[in-house]
Design an enzyme around this catalytic site. Sequence first.
Site, PDB file in Angstrom:
ATOM      1  N   PRO A  69       0.903  -1.256   0.088  1.00  0.00           N
ATOM      2  CA  PRO A  69      -0.005  -0.121  -0.087  1.00  0.00           C
ATOM      3  C   PRO A  69       0.811   1.298  -0.050  1.00  0.00           C
ATOM      4  CG  PRO A  69      -0.149  -1.232   2.213  1.00  0.00           C
ATOM      5  CD  PRO A  69       0.589  -1.903   1.181  1.00  0.00           C
ATOM      6  N   GLU A  99       2.741  -7.621   8.499  1.00  0.00           N
ATOM      7  CA  GLU A  99       3.230  -6.248   8.460  1.00  0.00           C
ATOM      8  C   GLU A  99       3.821  -5.645   7.184  1.00  0.00           C
ATOM      9  OE1 GLU A  99       1.689  -3.870  10.541  1.00  0.00           O
ATOM     10  OE2 GLU A  99       0.584  -5.423  10.995  1.00  0.00           O
ATOM     11  N   ASP A 114     -14.041   1.824 -22.470  1.00  0.00           N
ATOM     12  CA  ASP A 114     -14.140   1.698 -21.191  1.00  0.00           C
ATOM     13  C   ASP A 114     -13.951   2.975 -20.614  1.00  0.00           C
ATOM     14  OD1 ASP A 114     -14.466  -1.065 -20.680  1.00  0.00           O
ATOM     15  OD2 ASP A 114     -12.106  -1.250 -21.035  1.00  0.00           O
ATOM     16  N   ARG A 152      -6.294  -7.889 -20.242  1.00  0.00           N
ATOM     17  CA  ARG A 152      -7.531  -7.575 -21.006  1.00  0.00           C
ATOM     18  C   ARG A 152      -7.232  -6.463 -22.232  1.00  0.00           C
ATOM     19  NH1 ARG A 152     -10.093  -3.263 -19.935  1.00  0.00           N
ATOM     20  NH2 ARG A 152     -12.155  -3.905 -20.551  1.00  0.00           N
TER      21      ARG A 152
END
Length: 252
Positions: free
Chosen positions: A89, A134, A187, A172
């Site tokens: 993250p 973690e 899209d 894709r």
Amino acid sequence: MALFSILTLFPDVVEAYLDVGVLGIARARGIVQANVVDFRDFSRDRHRTVDDRPFGGGPGMVLKPEPIVEAVEWIEQHHGPHRRIAMTPDGQPFDQKMAEGFAAAMIADPPVTTDLPLRPGSPSSVLLLCGRYEGFDERALQVLDFERLSIGDYVLAGGELAALVIVEAIARLLPGTLGDSRSAIEDSFGDSADGGLDHPHFTRPRVFRGIEVPDVLLSGDHARIHDWRKQQSETRTKAVRPDLTQRLHPKG
Ligand code: 6GU
């Protein structure tokens, strides 16, 4: 040829997802190859340990560097060098533009069919490292010069979902994966949405629970349909994602 090597402690879950839908088709057609590796197999101790307590204290466990580094070295000995990416993250945010960049690199590589072997060392090989707990011992990423990618500003329990998001977003865009190559262009975030959100879609029946399909879509007038969709796309983008309009028209 696109090769994705995925390092994970949950290979079964990753494999199961790679088998279905667009990814399953891309693999069956030989457009994408996936190599899922359990880095617990590279642990050297009797208990197959991959984590340990953090130096400096604090909650949670940290992934040890040795099994990760040895797994990557083994993968690259067998499949050639990869672009190495750690899912975390605190990484650079992944977006559609990045997906297009990865896909372009894979397309630039000569296509092969299912019965040809992988070309080792091609730039189209991407390694995705999925963590748990973690996070990783910093030195694992340092020694192998990993890039870091995040899929958004929230914290997941592991990198598996993030890695699958990235593989699917890239796969894709590869020719032959989608039934109709226009699908990718039209899209949300695509060229025909002007980098904004997609317009609404309708199919049969013409009336559902009293709600009619907009007349313009039944008119057969392709110029009007195009304008209507563009308008809808702009309205939605302004309402839901004004940040995307800012990016496109910085002064607007
Ligand atoms: Cl790449 N990993 C984890 N664990 N959480 C995330 C993420 C990645 N991206 C957003 N949240």
